[in-house]
Write an enzyme that holds these catalytic residues in place. Structure first.
Site, PDB file in Angstrom:
ATOM      1  N   CYS A 135     -33.917 -71.371  31.369  1.00  0.00           N
ATOM      2  CA  CYS A 135     -32.342 -71.354  31.245  1.00  0.00           C
ATOM      3  C   CYS A 135     -31.550 -70.492  32.175  1.00  0.00           C
ATOM      4  CB  CYS A 135     -31.936 -71.377  29.689  1.00  0.00           C
ATOM      5  SG  CYS A 135     -30.470 -72.239  29.696  1.00  0.00           S
ATOM      6  N   THR A 167     -51.114 -42.876  25.591  1.00  0.00           N
ATOM      7  CA  THR A 167     -52.068 -42.552  24.337  1.00  0.00           C
ATOM      8  C   THR A 167     -52.178 -43.922  23.871  1.00  0.00           C
ATOM      9  OG1 THR A 167     -51.081 -40.304  23.778  1.00  0.00           O
ATOM     10  CG2 THR A 167     -52.017 -41.724  21.887  1.00  0.00           C
ATOM     11  N   SER A 187     -53.982 -61.433  26.531  1.00  0.00           N
ATOM     12  CA  SER A 187     -52.887 -61.076  25.881  1.00  0.00           C
ATOM     13  C   SER A 187     -53.339 -61.484  24.223  1.00  0.00           C
ATOM     14  CB  SER A 187     -51.513 -61.661  26.345  1.00  0.00           C
ATOM     15  OG  SER A 187     -50.574 -61.120  25.339  1.00  0.00           O
ATOM     16  N   ALA A 188     -53.262 -60.392  23.423  1.00  0.00           N
ATOM     17  CA  ALA A 188     -53.578 -60.878  22.135  1.00  0.00           C
ATOM     18  C   ALA A 188     -52.556 -61.652  21.355  1.00  0.00           C
ATOM     19  CB  ALA A 188     -53.711 -59.373  21.518  1.00  0.00           C
ATOM     20  N   ASN A 244     -49.488 -72.254  31.360  1.00  0.00           N
ATOM     21  CA  ASN A 244     -48.650 -72.128  30.030  1.00  0.00           C
ATOM     22  C   ASN A 244     -47.640 -73.303  29.739  1.00  0.00           C
ATOM     23  OD1 ASN A 244     -47.976 -70.378  32.537  1.00  0.00           O
ATOM     24  ND2 ASN A 244     -46.058 -70.139  31.243  1.00  0.00           N
ATOM     25  N   GLY A 257     -50.430 -59.555  28.829  1.00  0.00           N
ATOM     26  CA  GLY A 257     -50.447 -60.189  29.830  1.00  0.00           C
ATOM     27  C   GLY A 257     -49.885 -59.728  31.016  1.00  0.00           C
ATOM     28  N   THR A 258     -48.593 -59.501  30.904  1.00  0.00           N
ATOM     29  CA  THR A 258     -47.707 -59.100  32.041  1.00  0.00           C
ATOM     30  C   THR A 258     -48.231 -57.941  32.885  1.00  0.00           C
ATOM     31  OG1 THR A 258     -45.584 -60.157  30.994  1.00  0.00           O
ATOM     32  CG2 THR A 258     -45.331 -58.377  32.644  1.00  0.00           C
TER      33      THR A 258
HETATM   34  N1  PLP Z   1     -49.655 -65.176  31.635  1.00  0.00           N
HETATM   35  C1  PLP Z   1     -49.291 -66.463  30.919  1.00  0.00           C
HETATM   36  C2  PLP Z   1     -50.117 -67.557  31.577  1.00  0.00           C
HETATM   37  C3  PLP Z   1     -48.430 -66.640  29.833  1.00  0.00           C
HETATM   38  O1  PLP Z   1     -48.564 -67.706  29.138  1.00  0.00           O
HETATM   39  C4  PLP Z   1     -47.756 -65.218  29.563  1.00  0.00           C
HETATM   40  C5  PLP Z   1     -46.837 -65.305  28.563  1.00  0.00           C
HETATM   41  O2  PLP Z   1     -46.282 -66.223  27.967  1.00  0.00           O
HETATM   42  C6  PLP Z   1     -47.965 -64.119  30.394  1.00  0.00           C
HETATM   43  C7  PLP Z   1     -48.806 -64.057  31.256  1.00  0.00           C
HETATM   44  C8  PLP Z   1     -47.280 -62.792  29.685  1.00  0.00           C
HETATM   45  O3  PLP Z   1     -48.222 -62.253  28.563  1.00  0.00           O
HETATM   46  P1  PLP Z   1     -47.467 -61.294  27.642  1.00  0.00           P
HETATM   47  O4  PLP Z   1     -46.585 -61.873  26.883  1.00  0.00           O
HETATM   48  O5  PLP Z   1     -48.430 -60.782  27.000  1.00  0.00           O
HETATM   49  O6  PLP Z   1     -46.920 -60.245  28.710  1.00  0.00           O
END
Ligand code: PLP
Length: 375
Positions: free
Chosen positions: A324, A237, A199-200, A151, A72-73
């Site tokens: 934190c 890869t 994100s898997a 999240n 996801g990041t």
């Molecule tokens: N975006 C959201 C809304 C998330 O909750 C998260 C992870 O907590 C991410 C992005 C980042 O995903 P990843 O952990 O796969 O990098």
């Protein structure tokens, strides 16, 4: 040490058994490099092709619109920076104040490079409203990025509506669907989005793999330069096993999405009802339209960090709504943005149930929280 009860599924989830089995051959025997033309590499290449087709069909995209990333990041970084870097006119990006830091910090980076960014607020119930977006958008906006589900508080955003507003102003629309995919229905054509991050490990897949959906015709720069992988948009890869595992996990979660939602709602209701019946002084954040099982609770005059650690000592894993910072407990940007009353904000925890949780877990967690407040 495995916790007695794991209730932090918004942070990560347990790997699906079928996904694990499906990954094994590509970790052990089928280790050919998918880019090589000889027959030994064909099973790896075919596996990637099949996984891409599967994932595309599960979100109603075409396979050439699915680009594998490390999670996801990375997908969020690519959407924000790749869109900005494709724009010689330096038009504006609009995102929300309640996005994940993968979006917010990518926006800070493009701001440093001279691309303007505006941050739209959220209502007290955690919603980025059409009205709020309409107040900020104009024809100088290039991209709007609003998450599909938050999240920290689980709130589902009106993505279809926000996307239509972006399009009517000539802007593209990206959504971070990391918390949504596999949990609620996601159809890129129904939503109309131009880009979507996934994100898997949030849907019982392996960690370190995800994808960015990019609608054909969307203006975006490649993210990683190198070889010709991912249609020359994201070189390197491919991680064949993780890609295969992600496709299986997503399919399994989507197959049982209705059943899971019902179960998670029941766990959520049980937990909240027990806490309310015990007359604890608390707020449930994020309004009514939330991702099933994602519960943000703010307790009056409490400390979320302390609650987390006391629950941990009882074998229960939850998280806080606060980040934190050294020794200082801070109220998170999301809790601040939705203006949770100061007397409650610091006492925020997030309980997030997943498909492996049981009704007994909801009972045990609520009993543990009640015990903490009564002793
Ligand atoms: N975006 C959201 C809304 C998330 O909750 C998260 C992870 O907590 C991410 C992005 C980042 O995903 P990843 O952990 O796969 O990098």
């Amino acid at each position: 040490m495995v916790p007695l009860i794991y209730a932090d599924n918004a942070a990560t989830t347990r790997l699906d058994d079928d996904a694990f089995e499906a990954m094994k051959p590509y970790l052990l025997n089928e280790y050919g490099n998918p880019s090589q033309p000889y027959s030994f590499a064909r099973p790896a290449r075919d596996a990637i092709k099949k996984a891409r087709q599967k994932i595309a069909s599960l979100i109603n995209a075409t396979p050439d619109e699915v680009f594998f990333t490390s999670g996801g990041t990375e997908s969020d970084n690519w959407a924000i920076k790749g869109s900005a870097f494709s724009d010689a006119l330096y038009k504006a990006t609009i995102t929300s104040q309640i996005e994940h830091h993968a979006i917010l910090n990518s926006c800070r980076t493009i701001e440093r490079l001279g691309y303007p960014v505006t941050y739209v607020g959220a209502s007290k119930s955690g919603v980025v409203t059409a009205q709020a977006l309409e107040g900020l958008i104009n024809t100088d906006t290039r991209l709007v990025s609003v998450m599909m589900a938050n999240n920290e508080i689980g709130t589902i955003q009106p993505v279809r509506e926000l996307c239509a507003i972006a399009h009517s102003n000539g802007a593209a629309f990206h959504t971070d669907a990391v918390q949504a995919l596999g949990h609620i229905q996601v159809d890129v054509n129904d939503l109309g989005v131009d880009m979507l991050s996934a994100s898997a490990h949030k849907f019982n897949g392996p960690k370190g793999i995800g994808f960015l959906y990019i609608r054909k015709g969307t203006r975006i720069e490649p993210y990683i330069d190198g070889g010709a992988q991912e249609a020359k948009m994201r070189a390197g890869t491919e991680n064949v096993a993780l890609i295969v595992g992600m496709a299986v996990a997503l399919e399994n979660n989507i197959k049982r999405i209705d059943e899971n939602q019902k179960k998670l709602r029941e766990l959520e209701d049980a937990l909240i009802n027990n806490l309310m019946s015990a007359n604890l002084n608390l707020i449930v954040n994020g309004g009514c339209n939330r991702i099933p099982g994602n519960i943000s609770l703010s307790f009056h005059n409490a400390d979320g960090e302390m609650l987390l650690h006391r629950l941990d000592l009882m074998g229960i894993s939850v998280s806080t709504g606060s980040a934190c910072d050294g020794n200082n407990s801070q109220v998170s940007h999301v809790i601040k943005a939705i203006q949770v009353d100061k007397a409650y904000a610091k006492g925020t925890i997030r309980v997030s149930f997943g498909r492996y949780n049981t009704p007994q877990d909801a009972q045990t967690i609520s009993a543990a929280i009640i015990k903490i407040f009564r002793t």
